[in-house]
Design an enzyme around this catalytic site. Structure first.
Site: not given
Ligand code: FAD
Length: 287
Positions: A51, A176, A212, A150, A15, A109, A266
């Site tokens: 975001a 990531q 980069q 993260h 992908s 974020d 991916h």
């Molecule tokens: C493959 C991929 C694609 C991405 N695509 C985009 C995109 O299109 N647009 C964009 O803006 N960003 C994107 N991101 C980045 C992502 O949005 C950021 O890394 C964001 O800060 C965290 O998103 P998450 O979905 O991992 O969050 P979560 O899974 O909610 O986690 C965020 C943090 O909260 C912690 N956490 C989760 N649940 C709990 C809980 N119950 N209690 C306490 N802590 C908790 C986790 O351990 C982590 O540290 C992408 C990242 C990846 C890996």
């Protein structure tokens, strides 16, 4: 119409990830990259989301064009911070109506307003968005995984626990990017120890430009190994040499991941096709 969860049950996937273009010129470049990468017969392609909704319409339009007009399975990224439930639900309904079946559920974020204050929404974690998506339609749902943890996680153990809970509610994860296989392989073992064996697709970022990648790696919390950095620095005045080394190292990484049983690959393409095509072609791997 194809659900990624079903593809992953049948075979390894290939992908490509794109971002929605901002200008007409960038849109033409993206069309070219998709056409060239389509020759590799990808299992699906994905399109990022700004975001807070900064690319809401552009992401939606590109995803629907790819799915409907190009006939390539598309996955829409969707972030939930700074959004209301109603905003997210209406976008999901549009995807449902357009036949888009795959969503990558992300937190995103923190989004700041003009005075630098965080804009609150009705959601703060990706796992909450996974629940909403599951209620809203028959989507196949992916989530993000961070092999090196993260950047906001206080420690790796809590990162893995939250990831395992989130992934159990979804169908698969995409990581990531990372530069050596160990962090990915360790994460898979740690998830298995927590009872979570859902497929986790490794995210691959071919290095074509050292500055980069160092910048992205700092933002993403992915370590750029010192011994690799030294090999790139030795080629600082040779952009073609940097590219060639980047392709060679990414090919080795991909081969090792496939040998170790990764469920697919991916690629973060940055809307370009050449390096990804070179890597995918030199791997003995058909999706
Ligand atoms: C493959 C991929 C694609 C991405 N695509 C985009 C995109 O299109 N647009 C964009 O803006 N960003 C994107 N991101 C980045 C992502 O949005 C950021 O890394 C964001 O800060 C965290 O998103 P998450 O979905 O991992 O969050 P979560 O899974 O909610 O986690 C965020 C943090 O909260 C912690 N956490 C989760 N649940 C709990 C809980 N119950 N209690 C306490 N802590 C908790 C986790 O351990 C982590 O540290 C992408 C990242 C990846 C890996």
């Amino acid at each position: 119409m194809t659900r990624i969860a079903d593809l992953l049950r049948e075979r390894r996937t290939l992908s490509f990830e794109f971002f929605p273009p901002k200008t007409d010129e960038a849109a033409v470049a993206l069309e070219g990259a998709i056409a060239e990468l389509d020759e590799l017969n990808p299992s699906f392609v994905s399109v990022t989301y700004g975001a807070g909704g900064s690319t809401r319409e552009r992401t939606r339009d590109v995803v629907i064009d790819i799915e409907r007009d190009l006939g390539i399975t598309a996955m829409a990224h969707l972030t939930c911070v700074a959004h209301t439930r109603a905003e997210l639900s209406s976008l999901l309904d549009e995807y449902n109506a357009a036949g888009v079946e795959n969503i990558l559920a992300l937190a995103g974020d923190p989004v700041l307003d003009d005075s630098g204050l965080v804009i609150d929404g009705e959601f703060s974690r990706a796992v909450e968005l996974v629940e909403l998506i599951a209620q809203r339609g028959q989507f196949s749902i992916g989530v993000a995984a961070h092999p090196e943890g993260h950047p906001r996680s206080p420690d790796l153990a809590s990162d893995r626990r939250h990831l395992a809970t989130k992934l159990e509610a979804a169908d698969f994860a995409i990581t990531q990017f990372f530069f050596e296989p160990e962090p990915y392989l360790r994460m898979i073992e740690e998830l298995a120890a927590l009872g979570c064996t859902k497929p986790v697709l490794p995210g691959i970022m071919p290095v074509t430009n050292v500055g980069q990648v160092t910048r992205f790696a700092q933002l993403a919390g992915a370590a750029f190994p010192v011994h690799l950095a030294a090999r790139f620095e030795a080629l600082a005045d040779d952009p073609a040499g940097v590219r060639a080394l980047g392709v060679e190292l990414a090919t080795e990484l991909c081969q090792r991941l496939l040998d170790e049983g990764a469920p697919g690959l991916h690629f973060y393409t940055l809307n370009r096709s050449t390096a990804t095509r070179e890597i995918a072609r030199s791997l003995a791997f058909q999706p």
